[in-house]
Scaffold this motif. Structure first.
Motif, PDB file in Angstrom:
ATOM      1  N   LEU A 147       0.841  -1.202   0.000  1.00 57.88           N
ATOM      2  CA  LEU A 147       0.000   0.000   0.000  1.00 57.88           C
ATOM      3  C   LEU A 147       0.874   1.249   0.000  1.00 57.88           C
ATOM      4  CD1 LEU A 147      -2.822   1.228   0.106  1.00 57.88           C
ATOM      5  CD2 LEU A 147      -2.709   1.075   2.602  1.00 57.88           C
ATOM      6  N   ARG A 148       1.939   1.216   0.772  1.00 54.42           N
ATOM      7  CA  ARG A 148       2.868   2.339   0.818  1.00 54.42           C
ATOM      8  C   ARG A 148       3.538   2.574  -0.528  1.00 54.42           C
ATOM      9  NH1 ARG A 148       7.953   1.944   3.871  1.00 54.42           N
ATOM     10  NH2 ARG A 148       8.735   3.732   2.792  1.00 54.42           N
ATOM     11  N   LEU A 149       3.931   1.484  -1.181  1.00 54.43           N
ATOM     12  CA  LEU A 149       4.621   1.609  -2.469  1.00 54.43           C
ATOM     13  C   LEU A 149       3.746   2.202  -3.562  1.00 54.43           C
ATOM     14  CD1 LEU A 149       6.736  -1.657  -2.740  1.00 54.43           C
ATOM     15  CD2 LEU A 149       7.547   0.680  -2.419  1.00 54.43           C
ATOM     16  N   GLY A 157      -3.063  13.597  -1.088  1.00 51.95           N
ATOM     17  CA  GLY A 157      -3.327  12.647  -0.017  1.00 51.95           C
ATOM     18  C   GLY A 157      -2.438  11.425  -0.037  1.00 51.95           C
ATOM     19  N   GLY A 158      -2.051  10.970  -1.203  1.00 50.42           N
ATOM     20  CA  GLY A 158      -1.199   9.794  -1.308  1.00 50.42           C
ATOM     21  C   GLY A 158       0.155   9.988  -0.649  1.00 50.42           C
ATOM     22  N   PHE A 159       0.675  11.213  -0.719  1.00 52.99           N
ATOM     23  CA  PHE A 159       1.959  11.499  -0.077  1.00 52.99           C
ATOM     24  C   PHE A 159       1.819  11.429   1.440  1.00 52.99           C
ATOM     25  CE2 PHE A 159       2.268  14.009  -4.093  1.00 52.99           C
ATOM     26  CZ  PHE A 159       3.211  13.201  -4.700  1.00 52.99           C
ATOM     27  N   TYR A 160       0.714  11.970   1.955  1.00 52.03           N
ATOM     28  CA  TYR A 160       0.468  11.915   3.397  1.00 52.03           C
ATOM     29  C   TYR A 160       0.262  10.470   3.849  1.00 52.03           C
ATOM     30  CZ  TYR A 160      -1.664  12.744   7.929  1.00 52.03           C
ATOM     31  OH  TYR A 160      -1.944  12.721   9.268  1.00 52.03           O
ATOM     32  N   ALA A 161      -0.472   9.698   3.054  1.00 49.41           N
ATOM     33  CA  ALA A 161      -0.716   8.291   3.389  1.00 49.41           C
ATOM     34  C   ALA A 161       0.595   7.521   3.424  1.00 49.41           C
ATOM     35  CB  ALA A 161      -1.669   7.660   2.377  1.00 49.41           C
ATOM     36  N   ARG A 170       3.635   8.636   4.110  1.00 51.29           N
ATOM     37  CA  ARG A 170       4.388   8.989   5.320  1.00 51.29           C
ATOM     38  C   ARG A 170       3.772   8.362   6.560  1.00 51.29           C
ATOM     39  NH1 ARG A 170       4.851  15.214   5.652  1.00 51.29           N
ATOM     40  NH2 ARG A 170       2.705  14.872   5.132  1.00 51.29           N
ATOM     41  N   ARG A 171       2.464   8.377   6.626  1.00 46.75           N
ATOM     42  CA  ARG A 171       1.772   7.811   7.797  1.00 46.75           C
ATOM     43  C   ARG A 171       1.957   6.290   7.861  1.00 46.75           C
ATOM     44  NH1 ARG A 171      -3.317   9.678  10.846  1.00 46.75           N
ATOM     45  NH2 ARG A 171      -4.100   7.668  11.564  1.00 46.75           N
ATOM     46  N   LEU A 172       1.881   5.623   6.711  1.00 41.21           N
ATOM     47  CA  LEU A 172       2.094   4.180   6.677  1.00 41.21           C
ATOM     48  C   LEU A 172       3.533   3.827   7.044  1.00 41.21           C
ATOM     49  CD1 LEU A 172       0.069   3.372   3.474  1.00 41.21           C
ATOM     50  CD2 LEU A 172      -0.414   2.469   5.759  1.00 41.21           C
ATOM     51  N   LYS A 173       4.483   4.646   6.621  1.00 41.86           N
ATOM     52  CA  LYS A 173       5.883   4.406   6.966  1.00 41.86           C
ATOM     53  C   LYS A 173       6.071   4.511   8.475  1.00 41.86           C
ATOM     54  CE  LYS A 173      10.555   5.981   6.024  1.00 41.86           C
ATOM     55  NZ  LYS A 173      11.386   6.953   5.327  1.00 41.86           N
ATOM     56  N   ARG A 174       5.468   5.531   9.076  1.00 46.56           N
ATOM     57  CA  ARG A 174       5.563   5.707  10.527  1.00 46.56           C
ATOM     58  C   ARG A 174       4.912   4.535  11.260  1.00 46.56           C
ATOM     59  NH1 ARG A 174       2.603  10.379  11.491  1.00 46.56           N
ATOM     60  NH2 ARG A 174       3.741  11.285   9.776  1.00 46.56           N
ATOM     61  N   GLU A 175       3.765   4.083  10.752  1.00 42.24           N
ATOM     62  CA  GLU A 175       3.070   2.950  11.359  1.00 42.24           C
ATOM     63  C   GLU A 175       3.928   1.679  11.292  1.00 42.24           C
ATOM     64  OE1 GLU A 175      -1.001   0.458  10.494  1.00 42.24           O
ATOM     65  OE2 GLU A 175      -1.035   2.616  10.141  1.00 42.24           O
ATOM     66  N   ALA A 176       4.585   1.458  10.171  1.00 40.27           N
ATOM     67  CA  ALA A 176       5.448   0.280  10.021  1.00 40.27           C
ATOM     68  C   ALA A 176       6.655   0.367  10.952  1.00 40.27           C
ATOM     69  CB  ALA A 176       5.897   0.145   8.573  1.00 40.27           C
ATOM     70  N   GLU A 177       7.250   1.553  11.061  1.00 37.96           N
ATOM     71  CA  GLU A 177       8.396   1.718  11.961  1.00 37.96           C
ATOM     72  C   GLU A 177       7.992   1.488  13.410  1.00 37.96           C
ATOM     73  OE1 GLU A 177       9.672   5.649  10.938  1.00 37.96           O
ATOM     74  OE2 GLU A 177      10.869   4.948   9.236  1.00 37.96           O
ATOM     75  N   ASP A 178       6.809   1.966  13.801  1.00 39.67           N
ATOM     76  CA  ASP A 178       6.320   1.744  15.162  1.00 39.67           C
ATOM     77  C   ASP A 178       6.087   0.258  15.430  1.00 39.67           C
ATOM     78  OD1 ASP A 178       6.428   4.458  15.551  1.00 39.67           O
ATOM     79  OD2 ASP A 178       4.258   4.779  15.357  1.00 39.67           O
ATOM     80  N   ALA A 179       5.571  -0.445  14.437  1.00 39.69           N
ATOM     81  CA  ALA A 179       5.323  -1.881  14.591  1.00 39.69           C
ATOM     82  C   ALA A 179       6.635  -2.652  14.739  1.00 39.69           C
ATOM     83  CB  ALA A 179       4.530  -2.414  13.405  1.00 39.69           C
ATOM     84  N   VAL A 180       7.655  -2.262  13.982  1.00 39.24           N
ATOM     85  CA  VAL A 180       8.963  -2.915  14.091  1.00 39.24           C
ATOM     86  C   VAL A 180       9.563  -2.656  15.468  1.00 39.24           C
ATOM     87  CG1 VAL A 180      11.345  -2.838  13.239  1.00 39.24           C
ATOM     88  CG2 VAL A 180       9.446  -2.951  11.630  1.00 39.24           C
ATOM     89  N   ALA A 181       9.466  -1.421  15.936  1.00 42.41           N
ATOM     90  CA  ALA A 181      10.006  -1.092  17.254  1.00 42.41           C
ATOM     91  C   ALA A 181       9.279  -1.881  18.347  1.00 42.41           C
ATOM     92  CB  ALA A 181       9.883   0.401  17.516  1.00 42.41           C
ATOM     93  N   ALA A 182       7.968  -1.999  18.236  1.00 39.09           N
ATOM     94  CA  ALA A 182       7.193  -2.745  19.231  1.00 39.09           C
ATOM     95  C   ALA A 182       7.567  -4.223  19.220  1.00 39.09           C
ATOM     96  CB  ALA A 182       5.704  -2.575  18.971  1.00 39.09           C
ATOM     97  N   SER A 183       7.787  -4.778  18.033  1.00 34.73           N
ATOM     98  CA  SER A 183       8.153  -6.195  17.964  1.00 34.73           C
ATOM     99  C   SER A 183       9.555  -6.427  18.539  1.00 34.73           C
ATOM    100  CB  SER A 183       8.064  -6.715  16.529  1.00 34.73           C
ATOM    101  OG  SER A 183       9.062  -6.132  15.730  1.00 34.73           O
ATOM    102  N   ARG A 184      10.458  -5.473  18.378  1.00 31.63           N
ATOM    103  CA  ARG A 184      11.795  -5.596  18.972  1.00 31.63           C
ATOM    104  C   ARG A 184      11.723  -5.563  20.495  1.00 31.63           C
ATOM    105  NH1 ARG A 184      15.100  -1.669  14.865  1.00 31.63           N
ATOM    106  NH2 ARG A 184      15.277  -3.197  13.193  1.00 31.63           N
TER     107      ARG A 184
END
Length: 114
Positions: A12-14, A85-89, A91-105
């Motif tokens: 979705l991000r891509l 809107g796609g640019f905002y989406a 960035r938001r999806l990237k932040r969400e993915a980074e947060d998920a990686v940090a939480a899993s670590r």
């Protein structure tokens, strides 16, 4: 976050940024069509249409896998129909993915210490 969910968000991000660019180019082509003899609307319309369909398919997959609330899913859909809107989406999806990686670590480190 499992691998399939992460892949779904990544897809979705891509597609979100290229979809936003194609929308802007389609708007520019529409203006040029009406002000000059240049008519690239049929080509840009097809490109944007394909990218929009991909965005919607990937959005549905991400919504299904992530179990977003209706509000979050609606936000990502509305962002797909706004010119920037796609640019905002993205960035938001990237932040969400980074947060998920940090939480899993953190969970992995907690499991190792326990």
């Amino acid at each position: 976050m499992d691998l399939k969910t992460a892949s779904s968000l990544h897809r979705l991000r891509l597609v979100s940024a290229p979809e936003a660019v194609s929308f802007l180019l389609l708007l520019v082509c529409s203006v040029l069509k009406r002000t000059t003899d240049f008519n690239a609307v049929p080509v840009m319309g097809a490109v944007h249409g394909l990218l929009f369909v991909l965005y919607v398919l990937f959005w549905l997959d991400a919504w299904n896998r992530t179990k977003w609330s209706f509000g979050t899913a609606a936000l990502y859909f509305v962002l797909s129909v706004l010119p920037l809107g796609g640019f905002y989406a993205e960035r938001r999806l990237k932040r969400e993915a980074e947060d998920a990686v940090a939480a899993s670590r953190v969970r992995a480190e907690s499991a190792v210490k326990a």
